[in-house]
Each structure stands twice: as structure tokens, then as C-alpha cells.
Design a protein around this motif. Structure first.
Motif, mmCIF file in Angstrom:
data_model
loop_
_atom_site.group_PDB
_atom_site.id
_atom_site.type_symbol
_atom_site.label_atom_id
_atom_site.label_comp_id
_atom_site.label_asym_id
_atom_site.label_seq_id
_atom_site.Cartn_x
_atom_site.Cartn_y
_atom_site.Cartn_z
ATOM 1 N N SER A 57 1.348 -1.497 -0.127
ATOM 2 C CA SER A 57 -0.166 -0.205 -0.240
ATOM 3 C C SER A 57 0.788 1.499 0.024
ATOM 4 O O SER A 57 0.188 2.665 0.047
ATOM 5 C CB SER A 57 -1.222 -0.030 1.247
ATOM 6 O OG SER A 57 -0.362 -0.153 2.513
ATOM 7 N N ASP B 58 5.959 -4.254 -7.317
ATOM 8 C CA ASP B 58 5.382 -5.352 -6.833
ATOM 9 C C ASP B 58 4.844 -5.857 -7.248
ATOM 10 O O ASP B 58 5.385 -6.086 -8.145
ATOM 11 C CB ASP B 58 4.041 -4.096 -5.337
ATOM 12 C CG ASP B 58 4.004 -6.193 -4.323
ATOM 13 O OD1 ASP B 58 3.634 -5.297 -3.108
ATOM 14 O OD2 ASP B 58 3.198 -6.725 -4.755
ATOM 15 N N ASP C 265 10.309 -4.313 1.975
ATOM 16 C CA ASP C 265 9.741 -4.424 3.361
ATOM 17 C C ASP C 265 8.593 -5.835 2.897
ATOM 18 O O ASP C 265 7.582 -5.933 2.175
ATOM 19 C CB ASP C 265 8.243 -3.187 3.219
ATOM 20 C CG ASP C 265 7.276 -4.292 4.724
ATOM 21 O OD1 ASP C 265 7.832 -4.665 5.481
ATOM 22 O OD2 ASP C 265 6.175 -3.346 5.044
HETATM 23 C C1 LIG Z 1 4.265 -6.797 3.657
HETATM 24 S S1 LIG Z 1 4.519 -6.222 2.223
HETATM 25 C C2 LIG Z 1 4.433 -4.827 2.023
HETATM 26 C C3 LIG Z 1 3.531 -3.957 2.742
HETATM 27 C C4 LIG Z 1 3.592 -1.893 2.531
HETATM 28 N N1 LIG Z 1 5.452 -2.103 2.894
HETATM 29 C C5 LIG Z 1 2.884 -1.437 3.194
HETATM 30 O O1 LIG Z 1 2.982 -0.491 4.033
HETATM 31 O O2 LIG Z 1 1.854 -1.747 2.613
HETATM 32 C C6 LIG Z 1 4.663 -7.325 0.787
HETATM 33 C C7 LIG Z 1 4.988 -6.982 -0.312
HETATM 34 O O3 LIG Z 1 5.736 -8.073 -1.135
HETATM 35 C C8 LIG Z 1 5.118 -8.096 -2.162
HETATM 36 N N2 LIG Z 1 5.340 -9.308 -2.812
HETATM 37 C C9 LIG Z 1 5.769 -10.488 -2.282
HETATM 38 N N3 LIG Z 1 6.796 -11.290 -2.939
HETATM 39 C C10 LIG Z 1 7.235 -10.105 -3.646
HETATM 40 C C11 LIG Z 1 8.749 -10.251 -4.842
HETATM 41 N N4 LIG Z 1 9.621 -11.252 -5.238
HETATM 42 N N5 LIG Z 1 9.356 -9.414 -4.869
HETATM 43 C C12 LIG Z 1 8.652 -8.150 -5.280
HETATM 44 N N6 LIG Z 1 7.520 -8.117 -3.599
HETATM 45 C C13 LIG Z 1 7.400 -9.051 -3.406
HETATM 46 C C14 LIG Z 1 3.466 -8.745 -1.661
HETATM 47 O O4 LIG Z 1 2.685 -8.733 -2.955
HETATM 48 C C15 LIG Z 1 3.377 -7.696 -0.734
HETATM 49 O O5 LIG Z 1 2.741 -6.849 -1.374
#
Ligand SMILES: C[S@@+](CC[C@H](N)C(=O)[O-])C[C@H]1O[C@@H](n2cnc3c(N)ncnc32)[C@H](O)[C@@H]1O
Length: 271
Positions: free
Chosen positions: A39, A55, A182
Motif C-alpha cells: 500500500s 511489487d 518490506d
Molecule cells: C509486507 S507487504 C509490503 C507492505 C507495504 N510496506 C505497506 O506499507 O503496505 C509485502 C509485499 O511484497 C510483495 N511481494 C511478494 N514477493 C515479492 C517479490 N519477490 N518481489 C517483489 N514484491 C514481492 C507482496 O505482493 C506484498 O505487497
């Protein structure tokens, strides 16, 4: 200006923004890179000249692109789905079906916002065929995040978007950049494992791949930060970094009885 995220997102960092900001070299860097945008809570809250948001979730990045190009007209279109008739179980499942079948990118993006506010716990989860499969959320009055979407639009001419693996975003990092990673959290225990993100989970090998890539990307940049749960595993994989900790209230499980205070770790490379 600082804004709040318009999406509910598992692992969203709105509450941790002050802690993360306190560890960002804000004055010395011009661009904030978020390889795991979700987000985009941090990018929306802090002021940089430019942002690079990546993402793996194509629906998420498609929605950001739609807001960036269509602006208020897109918000008005999203509003047309936020009506009382659409907050009924049978209608929710029709609209979820419509989302899964949608070819039109504006329709799919608008329905993604609808699902985010009407599905159970604001979760985003897909089945093995890639279909969104979160059940109806039963909210009495789902919030329409108009002001928050306008906040995203206000920043959007400074935002560059990418959809792919984090490594592609890290490969673009240069001198004027600071990076905030993150990733999906490591599980606190095997039973608490929570990986409800886009298809293709993020296992412990992926966490190790990220720690290595972060250390490499720190070299050309002003610093790379990674946040995660504070566990023996994360302390081991981030042992080359400076570590900062904070304790936060997290609702990881659906039941409020399972709410607990957990430690958050911030690993800082390149200082
Ligand atoms: C913990 S969430 C991030 C939350 C964000 N910091 C926020 O404040 O909403 C992790 C994110 O990593 C993405 N994700 C998962 N695997 C990934 C990858 N290999 N490369 C990039 N993004 C990835 C997911 O779709 C998810 O949106």
C-alpha cells in the motif's frame, strides 16, 4: 505533504512510519525506492523528489497506474461500486466473479478497490489459477477512501511504477537513492506462517536472497533498509547490517485473542 494509504494491506506499515523515517537518510537522498510497495505507506508519508515503487502483484501496480493516468475520473468510477446494494453477500460474489473475468484494466482496477474494502479482513489472496478468492467481509459500512486516493494522485507525477521481482528494482538503484524493503514477514513460528500475498509465496530462501541483494545494492546507494519480525533467523541473515528494533501491536490472526506484541527489526545496510 504526507498522505495515508488508500488500501488495506497485510503487513501495511502505516503504524511503523515514524520508526522507519527516523532511520532514513532523508536529507542526503533524493529518491525513495520501495521494491515491496504494497500500500506504499512509507512513500505516501514521507517527502522525496521521486519514488520508485515495485511489487509482484500486478493488480496492485495496475491500480496505481490507473490512478496515475485517469486521476479523479477513475476515483469517480470506483465510487460507482461503493453502493449499499453491492454490500450484500450475493452481490459481492457476483462482483468478485466480474473482477476475475475482467479484461478491461479500469474495470479490474476499480473492482480491486471494491474487493479491498468488502472482502474479509481486507485480504488479498488468489487460488492456484490466479483467481481472487477471499470471502465476503460483512462490514456494516465499507469506507470509500476518496481523500486517500486523491493523496496518491497528488504524488503520482513523482512516482515511477514497476511490476516484478524485487531484484529488478534493486538493479535500478543509484547514488541518490535510499531503499526501503518490506518483504512478506518470516513466520514467527511454523503454525503462525502467514503468506497471503500474490501467488508464489516468499520462503526462507527468498529472505536470504533479499538480504544478499540488499547488501549489494547498498554499495551504489545512500542505504538499504529491510524490516521484518525480530527472530533468531532474521538476526542471523541480517548480521552484516546495523540493527534497530521496536515493539508493535499486530493483528496477525483474525481472532482478537491472538493479538500480540511482536518485535520489529530494521536492518540497515550501507552506513
Ligand atoms: C509486507 S507487504 C509490503 C507492505 C507495504 N510496506 C505497506 O506499507 O503496505 C509485502 C509485499 O511484497 C510483495 N511481494 C511478494 N514477493 C515479492 C517479490 N519477490 N518481489 C517483489 N514484491 C514481492 C507482496 O505482493 C506484498 O505487497
Amino acid at each position: 505533504m504526507t498522505y495515508k494509504p488508500f488500501l488495506k494491506w497485510a503487513g501495511g506499515k502505516a503504524k511503523l512510519v515514524p520508526f522507519i523515517m527516523g532511520n532514513l537518510p532523508v536529507g542526503r537522498s533524493k529518491r525513495l525506492v520501495e521494491p515491496f510497495a504494497g500500500s506504499a505507506a512509507l512513500s505516501l508519508a514521507v517527502d522525496f523528489d521521486a519514488y520508485l515503487l515495485n511489487d509482484t502483484n500486478a493488480d496492485l501496480i495496475g491500480l496505481f497506474q490507473m490512478l496515475q493516468s485517469e486521476k479523479q475520473a477513475f476515483i469517480d468510477y470506483v465510487r460507482s461500486f461503493f453502493i449499499a446494494d453491492n454490500n450484500q453477500e450475493a452481490r459481492f460474489y457476483e462482483l468478485r466473479e466480474q473482477f476475475n473475468a475482467a479484461d478491461d484494466s479500469a474495470e479490474r482496477a476499480a473492482l480491486f478497490v471494491y474487493l479491498n474494502r468488502h472482502a474479509f479482513n481486507g485480504l488479498c489472496r488468489y487460488n492456484s489459477k490466479g483467481a481472487f478468492n477471499v470471502p465476503f467481509g460483512r462490514y456494516s459500512a465499507p469506507y470509500f477512501p476518496e481523500a486517500e486516493m486523491q493523496g496518491f494522485i497528488a504524488k503520482s507525477n513523482r512516482i515511477e511504477l514497476m511490476c516484478g521481482d524485487f531484484q529488478a528494482a534493486l538493479a535500478r538503484v543509484g547514488h541518490d537513492d535510499v531503499v526501503y524493503c518490506d518483504p512478506p514477514y518470516v513466520p514467527l513460528s511454523e503454525t503462525a506462517s502467514f503468506t497471503a500475498y500474490a501467488k508464489g509465496g516468499f520462503d526462507l530462501n527468498e529472505q536470504i536472497r533479499l538480504a544478499q541483494a540488499a547488501q549489494e545494492a547498498a554499495e551504489p546507494s545512500k542505504g538499504v533498509l529491510i524490516s521484518n519480525h525480530d527472530t533468531a533467523f532474521t538476526r542471523e541473515i541480517y548480521k552484516e547490517a546495523r540493527l534497530e528494533t521496536v515493539s508493535v501491536q499486530r493483528n496477525i490472526a483474525a481472532k482478537s485473542s491472538s493479538r500480540q506484541k511482536v518485535g520489529e527489526l530494521l536492518a540497515i545496510y550501507g552506513e
